[in-house]
Design a protein around this motif. Structure first.
Motif, PDB file in Angstrom:
ATOM      1  N   PRO A 283      27.127  45.978  24.737  1.00  0.00           N
ATOM      2  CA  PRO A 283      27.983  46.851  25.546  1.00  0.00           C
ATOM      3  C   PRO A 283      29.351  46.215  25.741  1.00  0.00           C
ATOM      4  CG  PRO A 283      26.419  45.708  26.944  1.00  0.00           C
ATOM      5  CD  PRO A 283      26.048  45.362  25.533  1.00  0.00           C
ATOM      6  N   VAL A 284      30.394  47.017  25.578  1.00  0.00           N
ATOM      7  CA  VAL A 284      31.756  46.523  25.757  1.00  0.00           C
ATOM      8  C   VAL A 284      32.573  47.564  26.503  1.00  0.00           C
ATOM      9  CG1 VAL A 284      31.669  45.210  23.594  1.00  0.00           C
ATOM     10  CG2 VAL A 284      32.663  47.507  23.611  1.00  0.00           C
ATOM     11  N   ILE A 285      33.690  47.123  27.036  1.00  0.00           N
ATOM     12  CA  ILE A 285      34.723  48.009  27.563  1.00  0.00           C
ATOM     13  C   ILE A 285      35.881  47.944  26.578  1.00  0.00           C
ATOM     14  CG2 ILE A 285      36.322  48.477  29.451  1.00  0.00           C
ATOM     15  CD1 ILE A 285      34.331  46.918  31.266  1.00  0.00           C
ATOM     16  N   THR A 286      36.241  49.075  26.000  1.00  0.00           N
ATOM     17  CA  THR A 286      37.320  49.112  25.018  1.00  0.00           C
ATOM     18  C   THR A 286      38.564  49.711  25.653  1.00  0.00           C
ATOM     19  OG1 THR A 286      35.714  49.410  23.229  1.00  0.00           O
ATOM     20  CG2 THR A 286      38.015  49.903  22.736  1.00  0.00           C
ATOM     21  N   LEU A 287      39.698  49.054  25.437  1.00  0.00           N
ATOM     22  CA  LEU A 287      40.993  49.550  25.887  1.00  0.00           C
ATOM     23  C   LEU A 287      41.733  50.138  24.694  1.00  0.00           C
ATOM     24  CD1 LEU A 287      42.083  46.597  28.234  1.00  0.00           C
ATOM     25  CD2 LEU A 287      40.770  48.640  28.807  1.00  0.00           C
ATOM     26  N   SER A 294      45.115  53.685  18.741  1.00  0.00           N
ATOM     27  CA  SER A 294      44.582  52.412  18.252  1.00  0.00           C
ATOM     28  C   SER A 294      43.928  51.613  19.372  1.00  0.00           C
ATOM     29  CB  SER A 294      45.700  51.580  17.623  1.00  0.00           C
ATOM     30  OG  SER A 294      46.717  51.309  18.573  1.00  0.00           O
ATOM     31  N   GLU A 295      42.996  50.759  18.974  1.00  0.00           N
ATOM     32  CA  GLU A 295      42.314  49.885  19.925  1.00  0.00           C
ATOM     33  C   GLU A 295      43.206  48.711  20.314  1.00  0.00           C
ATOM     34  OE1 GLU A 295      38.584  46.762  19.898  1.00  0.00           O
ATOM     35  OE2 GLU A 295      38.337  48.662  18.829  1.00  0.00           O
ATOM     36  N   ILE A 296      43.318  48.459  21.603  1.00  0.00           N
ATOM     37  CA  ILE A 296      44.093  47.313  22.088  1.00  0.00           C
ATOM     38  C   ILE A 296      43.222  46.070  22.094  1.00  0.00           C
ATOM     39  CG2 ILE A 296      45.393  46.372  24.036  1.00  0.00           C
ATOM     40  CD1 ILE A 296      45.975  49.266  24.885  1.00  0.00           C
ATOM     41  N   GLN A 297      42.062  46.169  22.720  1.00  0.00           N
ATOM     42  CA  GLN A 297      41.109  45.071  22.743  1.00  0.00           C
ATOM     43  C   GLN A 297      39.785  45.555  23.301  1.00  0.00           C
ATOM     44  OE1 GLN A 297      42.002  41.909  25.606  1.00  0.00           O
ATOM     45  NE2 GLN A 297      43.375  43.285  26.701  1.00  0.00           N
ATOM     46  N   SER A 298      38.726  44.758  23.047  1.00  0.00           N
ATOM     47  CA  SER A 298      37.405  45.039  23.590  1.00  0.00           C
ATOM     48  C   SER A 298      36.993  43.905  24.518  1.00  0.00           C
ATOM     49  CB  SER A 298      36.368  45.189  22.471  1.00  0.00           C
ATOM     50  OG  SER A 298      36.581  46.382  21.737  1.00  0.00           O
ATOM     51  N   LEU A 299      36.403  44.262  25.633  1.00  0.00           N
ATOM     52  CA  LEU A 299      35.967  43.294  26.635  1.00  0.00           C
ATOM     53  C   LEU A 299      34.447  43.273  26.644  1.00  0.00           C
ATOM     54  CD1 LEU A 299      38.344  44.545  29.504  1.00  0.00           C
ATOM     55  CD2 LEU A 299      38.875  42.943  27.639  1.00  0.00           C
ATOM     56  N   ASN A 340      45.370  40.791  29.570  1.00  0.00           N
ATOM     57  CA  ASN A 340      44.933  39.667  28.736  1.00  0.00           C
ATOM     58  C   ASN A 340      43.421  39.638  28.497  1.00  0.00           C
ATOM     59  OD1 ASN A 340      43.903  38.718  31.199  1.00  0.00           O
ATOM     60  ND2 ASN A 340      45.706  37.420  31.580  1.00  0.00           N
ATOM     61  N   GLY A 341      42.702  40.625  29.037  1.00  0.00           N
ATOM     62  CA  GLY A 341      41.269  40.693  28.799  1.00  0.00           C
ATOM     63  C   GLY A 341      40.458  39.651  29.520  1.00  0.00           C
ATOM     64  N   VAL A 342      40.973  39.095  30.609  1.00  0.00           N
ATOM     65  CA  VAL A 342      40.277  38.051  31.361  1.00  0.00           C
ATOM     66  C   VAL A 342      39.453  38.675  32.485  1.00  0.00           C
ATOM     67  CG1 VAL A 342      40.597  36.069  32.894  1.00  0.00           C
ATOM     68  CG2 VAL A 342      41.981  36.288  30.822  1.00  0.00           C
ATOM     69  N   LEU A 343      38.189  38.256  32.594  1.00  0.00           N
ATOM     70  CA  LEU A 343      37.359  38.654  33.724  1.00  0.00           C
ATOM     71  C   LEU A 343      37.755  37.799  34.916  1.00  0.00           C
ATOM     72  CD1 LEU A 343      34.924  40.265  34.891  1.00  0.00           C
ATOM     73  CD2 LEU A 343      33.483  38.341  34.176  1.00  0.00           C
ATOM     74  N   LEU A 344      38.290  38.415  35.958  1.00  0.00           N
ATOM     75  CA  LEU A 344      38.791  37.679  37.107  1.00  0.00           C
ATOM     76  C   LEU A 344      37.677  37.283  38.070  1.00  0.00           C
ATOM     77  CD1 LEU A 344      41.960  39.848  37.838  1.00  0.00           C
ATOM     78  CD2 LEU A 344      41.850  37.662  36.616  1.00  0.00           C
ATOM     79  N   THR A 345      36.782  38.217  38.357  1.00  0.00           N
ATOM     80  CA  THR A 345      35.702  37.923  39.297  1.00  0.00           C
ATOM     81  C   THR A 345      34.636  38.992  39.187  1.00  0.00           C
ATOM     82  OG1 THR A 345      35.218  37.360  41.614  1.00  0.00           O
ATOM     83  CG2 THR A 345      36.644  39.252  41.236  1.00  0.00           C
ATOM     84  N   SER A 346      33.466  38.693  39.737  1.00  0.00           N
ATOM     85  CA  SER A 346      32.384  39.667  39.857  1.00  0.00           C
ATOM     86  C   SER A 346      32.020  39.775  41.327  1.00  0.00           C
ATOM     87  CB  SER A 346      31.161  39.239  39.038  1.00  0.00           C
ATOM     88  OG  SER A 346      31.434  39.279  37.650  1.00  0.00           O
ATOM     89  N   LEU A 347      32.075  40.979  41.869  1.00  0.00           N
ATOM     90  CA  LEU A 347      31.806  41.223  43.278  1.00  0.00           C
ATOM     91  C   LEU A 347      30.355  41.647  43.445  1.00  0.00           C
ATOM     92  CD1 LEU A 347      35.016  43.316  44.100  1.00  0.00           C
ATOM     93  CD2 LEU A 347      34.685  40.839  44.384  1.00  0.00           C
ATOM     94  N   THR A 348      29.633  40.942  44.293  1.00  0.00           N
ATOM     95  CA  THR A 348      28.224  41.241  44.523  1.00  0.00           C
ATOM     96  C   THR A 348      28.006  41.671  45.964  1.00  0.00           C
ATOM     97  OG1 THR A 348      27.753  38.920  45.053  1.00  0.00           O
ATOM     98  CG2 THR A 348      27.479  39.604  42.758  1.00  0.00           C
ATOM     99  N   GLY A 349      26.954  42.420  46.188  1.00  0.00           N
ATOM    100  CA  GLY A 349      26.640  42.915  47.522  1.00  0.00           C
ATOM    101  C   GLY A 349      25.738  44.123  47.466  1.00  0.00           C
ATOM    102  N   HIS A 350      25.982  45.007  46.482  1.00  0.00           N
ATOM    103  CA  HIS A 350      25.095  46.151  46.308  1.00  0.00           C
ATOM    104  C   HIS A 350      23.724  45.674  45.813  1.00  0.00           C
ATOM    105  CE1 HIS A 350      27.697  49.667  46.940  1.00  0.00           C
ATOM    106  NE2 HIS A 350      28.683  48.921  46.450  1.00  0.00           N
TER     107      HIS A 350
END
Length: 382
Positions: A283-287, A294-299, A340-350
């Protein structure tokens, strides 16, 4: 013409605290003439359960430089939310829900919340007639008659305002509002067409068509950008400019698209689907660049980012400035820097899958809700 099969959507009733009041029920618009208005009736329903309120704090805009300070500042009990919509003045958070009463009738609801503390401002209900969309003015909702041959725009904050109604000669699929409140977009069930109506008068403006795929199931709607209608069928997405009818190149995916969204300026499309990378489907997120197709990048959504392992994003939302992308992946929210395709953080709680994400227009809040029956407001305390 190709028959469109509309998919079912999880709906539910939102339960919040409020003082005793009568809740409205919309009666169907008459089918004899398109100029006849639908007048709501008053039906008392059970009162909502209490809101879980946290201490109010002063907040600052959510930026890529202070994401580490994001925290849940307000939360409330919810059930099966279908849509979250912020008002343009950021004072109201509107929730669409669905439930069944004791007789098995489908009851659709609109709950308008005070965005500061999630207290209830108003509750509007419709039995049998589906509430399809909420507008970003904090009061207007689109109600589809159960015959599928008429719809109304209702003021969910007023018990006296008469709805603006329209009888049509086709079966209605779905409805969405343009972010600038100029148009109401109505899809047809029996053909690949979208009819644009004037928001204030419901005069028909134009018909959009031309999207074609082999898939029998499709949807078409506004998504954050007033410039485009977004067509979607299985693994294919295509944008259509509403003023000219121009279609972009198609954005094709290897797998079914689980979620998608446009940046507020309409320049970037983000979509989530499976993609083959180094011989492996993941699974990816495509921009995508909407101007060139055109595709910019895939995350890549890597296993380490979610406690449940990799999975497609069930919801995506750009921040108003376009510099952040929030993705609901399982029980957590991934916050990405799309530049830049960087994962900054993951928020948890749910504690269960998140299905809905929405940034406020001032970017001070990110609302999330899902299968754990919780609505969260994420903010950066000042």
């Amino acid at each position: 013409m190709m028959r469109k099969i509309t998919g079912s959507i999880i709906w539910g009733m939102l339960l919040f605290s409020l003082t005793a009041c009568g809740l409205q029920t919309v009666t169907p618009p008459p089918a004899e003439t398109p100029t006849t208005e639908v007048l709501p009736s008053q039906t008392p329903l059970p009162l909502p359960s209490p809101t879980i309120e946290l201490t109010q704090v002063s907040t600052t805009p959510i930026k890529s430089t202070d994401y580490e300070n994001l925290t849940v500042t307000q939360r409330a009990a919810v059930s099966n939310i279908q849509q979250i919509v912020w008002s343009q003045d950021d004072l109201t958070l509107t929730i669409l829900t669905q439930n069944a009463d004791a007789s098995g009738n489908q009851v659709f609801g609109v709950t308008n919340l005070n965005a500061r503390d999630l207290s209830t401002l108003s509750v509007y209900t419709s039995t049998g007639n589906r509430i399809a969309a909420a507008a970003p003015d904090g009061k207007t909702a689109a109600v589809i008659d159960k015959s599928l041959m008429a719809f109304s725009l209702v003021d969910t904050r007023s018990s006296t305002a008469a709805p603006l109604s329209k009888v049509v000669d086709y079966s209605i699929g779905d409805i969405s509002f343009s972010p600038d409140l100029r148009y109401v977009a109505v899809t047809k069930q029996d053909s690949w067409e979208v009819i644009l109506y004037d928001f204030n008068t419901l005069d028909e403006i134009r018909t959009l068509s031309g999207f074609e795929t082999a898939a029998p199931v499709f949807d078409a709607r506004f998504d954050h950008s007033p410039q485009w209608i977004v067509w979607h069928a299985r693994g294919t997405i295509q944008l259509q400019e509403i003023e000219t009818g121009r279609l972009t190149n198609q954005f094709s995916h290897e797998d079914f698209v689980s979620s998608y969204t446009l940046s507020p300026d309409g320049m970037i499309l983000a979509s989530s689907a499976g993609k083959t990378i180094d011989g492996n489907m993941m699974p990816v997120i495509t921009l995508w660049d909407t101007s060139t197709g055109s595709e910019i990048q895939s995350l890549p959504i890597a296993p380490g980012y979610s406690p449940e392992g990799p999975g497609p994003a069930s919801a995506l939302a750009f921040s108003p400035d376009g510099k952040l992308l929030a993705a609901a992946v399982g029980k957590e929210i991934q916050l990405w820097d799309p530049a830049n395709g960087v994962l900054l953080t993951s928020l948890t709680g749910h504690s269960d899958t998140i299905l809905h994400l929405a940034f406020s227009f001032d970017q001070h809040s990110l609302a999330s809700a899902g299968l754990d029956n919780q609505l969260y407001l994420w903010q950066v305390p000042q």
